[in-house]
Enzyme design. Structure first.
Site, mmCIF file in Angstrom:
data_model
loop_
_atom_site.group_PDB
_atom_site.id
_atom_site.type_symbol
_atom_site.label_atom_id
_atom_site.label_comp_id
_atom_site.label_asym_id
_atom_site.label_seq_id
_atom_site.Cartn_x
_atom_site.Cartn_y
_atom_site.Cartn_z
ATOM 1 N N HIS A 203 2.135 6.414 -3.443
ATOM 2 C CA HIS A 203 1.412 5.372 -4.350
ATOM 3 C C HIS A 203 2.683 4.993 -5.363
ATOM 4 C CE1 HIS A 203 -2.369 7.589 -3.447
ATOM 5 N NE2 HIS A 203 -2.921 6.741 -4.435
ATOM 6 N N GLU A 206 1.706 0.285 -8.544
ATOM 7 C CA GLU A 206 0.384 0.067 -9.213
ATOM 8 C C GLU A 206 0.371 -0.583 -10.586
ATOM 9 O OE1 GLU A 206 -4.097 2.261 -9.024
ATOM 10 O OE2 GLU A 206 -1.984 3.233 -8.422
ATOM 11 N N ASP A 288 -10.525 3.524 -1.853
ATOM 12 C CA ASP A 288 -9.940 4.354 -3.060
ATOM 13 C C ASP A 288 -10.811 5.589 -3.412
ATOM 14 O OD1 ASP A 288 -7.980 5.569 -4.574
ATOM 15 O OD2 ASP A 288 -7.868 3.862 -5.975
#
Length: 329
Positions: A203, A206, A288
């Site tokens: 990740h 973002e 998600d």
């Protein structure tokens, strides 16, 4: 709608139906801060408009859904229910679920291997019943001490032949590991994971806290196969070129990105994805946290096509890319 749907980025913490979480909570005798099921359903929701940032979204998931899932019995049921629901609702027949086993063992009060075995039992049962392909990804936590994440990598390697297919690095981006002094430690952890036969995703990009520079640092130092979200890469042509050249695939989660304000509007999401498309950056469409966000794969596709974010042919291409980028054999 493509006949074969794939979901590569789905968190166990945000994917279990509220009525299942409600049942698990009562089975465990967990005291809840609500009076009835409908209040509980709102408690575990992070639908667009309710949360204003990634941190608020993560708070909902960490405070309640992960806590309720913190037992072997709960994890087995959670994994089984998610895979079945995704197949029944959207015919997703290839799915990779991710979670952090250490956030399910009550701070060490429960045995970590029991949590992992339970998740794998749920996986095996769902694969047998629905005939789908599925695998587990272990999430390292940005907020953890490196030694705890090292243990998670060791566990992932140990259970690689049982259904664990990769590792991830997730959590609040205010812990910007990719821009800090600990990056070399994680470089070694990801190298060890690759040597142990695992794939990897991270990740990053973002939010502005990691930005396009975070994406660049992750690609160069950690060498992941995929990146979770990575929207900020669209701000830098050199970073997009790097993604294309290295063959790194982005995991885009439209409803999640809108809910957490990673993008401010559907129009901005469209601009970002079209930049990736024109630059040759491959990306996939994912849910998600489908129940946390009140969505599923069919609704994600419908959102993109209804608002002309992507043409139908582009949507179909993203699912072909997803098959190619899957960690599951």
């Amino acid at each position: 709608m493509p006949s074969e749907l794939t979901d590569l980025h789905i968190h166990v913490g945000g994917a279990v139906a509220p009525h299942v979480l409600w049942s698990i909570a009562h089975d465990q005798g967990l005291k809840l801060p609500v009076q009835n099921y409908w209040e509980f359903k709102e408690l575990v929701s992070a639908r667009p408009g309710k949360v204003k940032s990634l941190d608020e979204y993560l708070a909902v998931m960490h405070q309640w859904t992960e806590r309720i899932q913190s037992s072997p019995q709960a994890m087995e049921r959670a994994v089984y229910e998610i895979i079945g629901k995704e197949y029944r609702s959207s015919r997703v027949d290839l799915i990779e679920l991710r979670f952090n086993p250490m956030k399910r063992n009550e701070g060490g009060e429960r045995d970590l291997d029991h949590i992992i075995h339970a998740a794998l039992r749920g996986l095996d049962r769902a694969v047998l019943e629905y005939g789908v392909k599925a695998g587990l990804i272990f999430c390292l936590a940005r907020e953890f001490e490196p030694r705890l994440n090292e243990i998670l990598v060791e566990k992932a390697i140990r259970y690689r032949r049982r259904g664990v297919v990769g590792i991830d690095l997730a959590g609040p981006e205010r812990h910007a590991i990719e821009l800090g002094a600990d990056l070399d430690l994680y470089r070694e952890l990801f190298r060890r994971a690759r040597a142990g036969g695992l794939k990897s995703t991270v990740h990053t990009g973002e939010t502005a806290r990691t930005g396009s520079e975070g994406v660049r640092a992750v690609v160069e130092a950690l060498e992941p196969d995929r990146i979770g979200h990575g929207l900020c890469a669209a701000q830098d042509e050199r970073v997009m070129d790097l993604l294309r050249e290295r063959g790194v695939v982005l995991e885009i989660c439209p409803s999640s990105n809108l809910a957490t304000r990673a993008v401010e509007s559907v129009e901005e999401l469209g601009q970002v994805l079209q930049r990736f498309w024109s630059r040759g950056v491959r990306f996939t469409i994912n849910t998600d946290g489908p129940y946390l966000l009140d969505t599923d794969m069919r609704r994600e596709v419908a959102l993109l096509e209804r608002h002309l974010v992507l043409a139908h042919e582009q949507v179909e291409q993203t699912f072909r890319w997803a098959r190619e980028a899957a960690f599951v054999d």
